[in-house]
Design an enzyme around this catalytic site. Structure first.
Site, PDB file in Angstrom:
ATOM      1  N   THR A  17      35.961  41.957  58.575  1.00  0.00           N
ATOM      2  CA  THR A  17      36.683  42.683  57.530  1.00  0.00           C
ATOM      3  C   THR A  17      38.144  42.274  57.456  1.00  0.00           C
ATOM      4  O   THR A  17      38.733  42.245  56.372  1.00  0.00           O
ATOM      5  CB  THR A  17      36.567  44.201  57.773  1.00  0.00           C
ATOM      6  OG1 THR A  17      35.194  44.578  57.673  1.00  0.00           O
ATOM      7  CG2 THR A  17      37.376  44.994  56.757  1.00  0.00           C
ATOM      8  N   ASP A  93      31.710  45.099  63.543  1.00  0.00           N
ATOM      9  CA  ASP A  93      30.324  45.505  63.782  1.00  0.00           C
ATOM     10  C   ASP A  93      29.820  45.071  65.155  1.00  0.00           C
ATOM     11  O   ASP A  93      29.095  45.818  65.825  1.00  0.00           O
ATOM     12  CB  ASP A  93      29.401  44.935  62.700  1.00  0.00           C
ATOM     13  CG  ASP A  93      29.526  45.653  61.372  1.00  0.00           C
ATOM     14  OD1 ASP A  93      30.106  46.757  61.345  1.00  0.00           O
ATOM     15  OD2 ASP A  93      29.043  45.116  60.357  1.00  0.00           O
TER      16      ASP A  93
END
Length: 330
Positions: A17, A93
């Site tokens: 991200t 993640d």
């Protein structure tokens, strides 16, 4: 080098991200920024002498293969071996897995720091620049030497072996439920208040074993343990209830599995440990320990899986695997 001198730093970018951008409007964001672009977006990094930047790959961390994860960890360890502090920008993640993998491989002193972001670079209130600036400060700090690999997020420093992503959206997504943070970054100053014992590195050369995580649950009959074996598992991570308790049918399945492949057991509570001899009912911690399983009560199931993968990737036998996990069972 004087202990007061800043350590030279290399930034290795690996997507996530923090490297994502987009116009929004329901169309979402995707990885677009390489390492140079990430560094250029943080004005404070322009004053860091000798800063080097290298882009390893640029993808969401949920898409990483075992080989790619090992490549990221090895690149960080190799760069640190040159006496440089290392910052790895990474997707959140699987950040805890790859940071811990690097920690398992690393035996050096200079700081190796993983960081990322919860908001894309083009989002209002993007947290990537602040996290990258903090991570670089830690990587350059002599106070952070000998901590092993750490995760820097939201102004906190966490040990890679203890940290977990505890929130799906918060900018303070990473926590260490058992240990708490090792330190903090305040106004660019690194304050270290704790440490963890360093363990011998594991010389893993592969990360391609098949190791599923199989959690125990209320009324569990052990079917999925047997199914993992039938599907060709090279090892299994079992997640027990409470302090190391499982339903009797699940225990029977674990015993069958442990006769064929390494089985590592951890627990569901986030401040977990596997007891030794408090309970004596069928399926208690005594049965778990006596059934051929390796206890790793202080590790999360994700961390236990990464460690078992690394052990198998280093060619460890059962005794060596048990010895590698012994410090976690404290």
């Amino acid at each position: 080098m004087s202990v007061a001198e800043p350590i030279p730093v290399t930034v290795l970018s690996a997507g996530g991200t923090i490297a994502m951008a987009g116009v929004g409007g329901g169309r979402g964001v995707s990885p677009e920024l390489d390492g140079d672009a990430l560094v250029a977006a943080v004005p404070g990094l322009g004053a860091v002498a000798g800063l080097r930047v290298r882009s390893l790959l640029n993808c969401p961390s949920a898409q990483l293969t075992g080989a790619q994860a090992l490549g990221i960890a090895q690149a960080a360890v190799e760069e640190a071996g040159r006496g440089r502090g290392v910052v790895v920008t990474h997707g959140t993640d699987t950040l805890e897995e790859v940071a811990y993998l690097a920690d398992l491989l690393y035996g050096g002193a200079t700081p190796v720091v993983f960081t990322g972001a919860m908001r894309p670079a083009t989002a209002a209130g993007a947290d990537g620049p602040a996290n990258l600036l903090d991570a670089t400060a830690v990587a350059a700090a002599s106070a952070a030497c000998d901590l092993g690999v750490v995760v820097v997020f939201g102004g906190e420093v966490h040990a890679a072996r203890a940290v977990r992503k505890a929130d799906s959206t918060s900018r303070s997504a990473f926590q260490s439920p058992r240990l708490g943070p090792l330190g903090r970054i305040e106004e660019g100053r690194v304050r270290v208040e704790g440490s963890v014992a360093r363990l011998p590195p594991i010389a893993a050369t592969r990360l391609d074993a098949r190791v599923p995580i199989v959690p125990a649950a209320l009324g569990d009959d052990g079917l999925f343990v047997d199914a993992a074996l039938d599907a060709g598992a090279d090892g299994i991570v079992a997640v027990a209830l409470g302090a190391g308790h499982v339903p009797p049918p699940f225990l029977a399945a674990l015993r069958r599995a442990a006769a064929r492949v390494p089985v590592v057991a951890t627990v569901r509570p986030k401040r977990g440990a596997i007891l030794h001899d408090t309970y004596a009912f069928e399926g208690s911690e005594r049965d778990l320990r006596d059934g051929g399983m390796v206890a790793a009560g202080a590790l999360t199931s994700a961390a236990a899986r990464i460690k078992l993968l690394a052990c198998l990737g280093a060619g460890y036998d059962r005794d060596q695997i048990a010895a590698a996990f012994a410090p976690d069972d404290q």
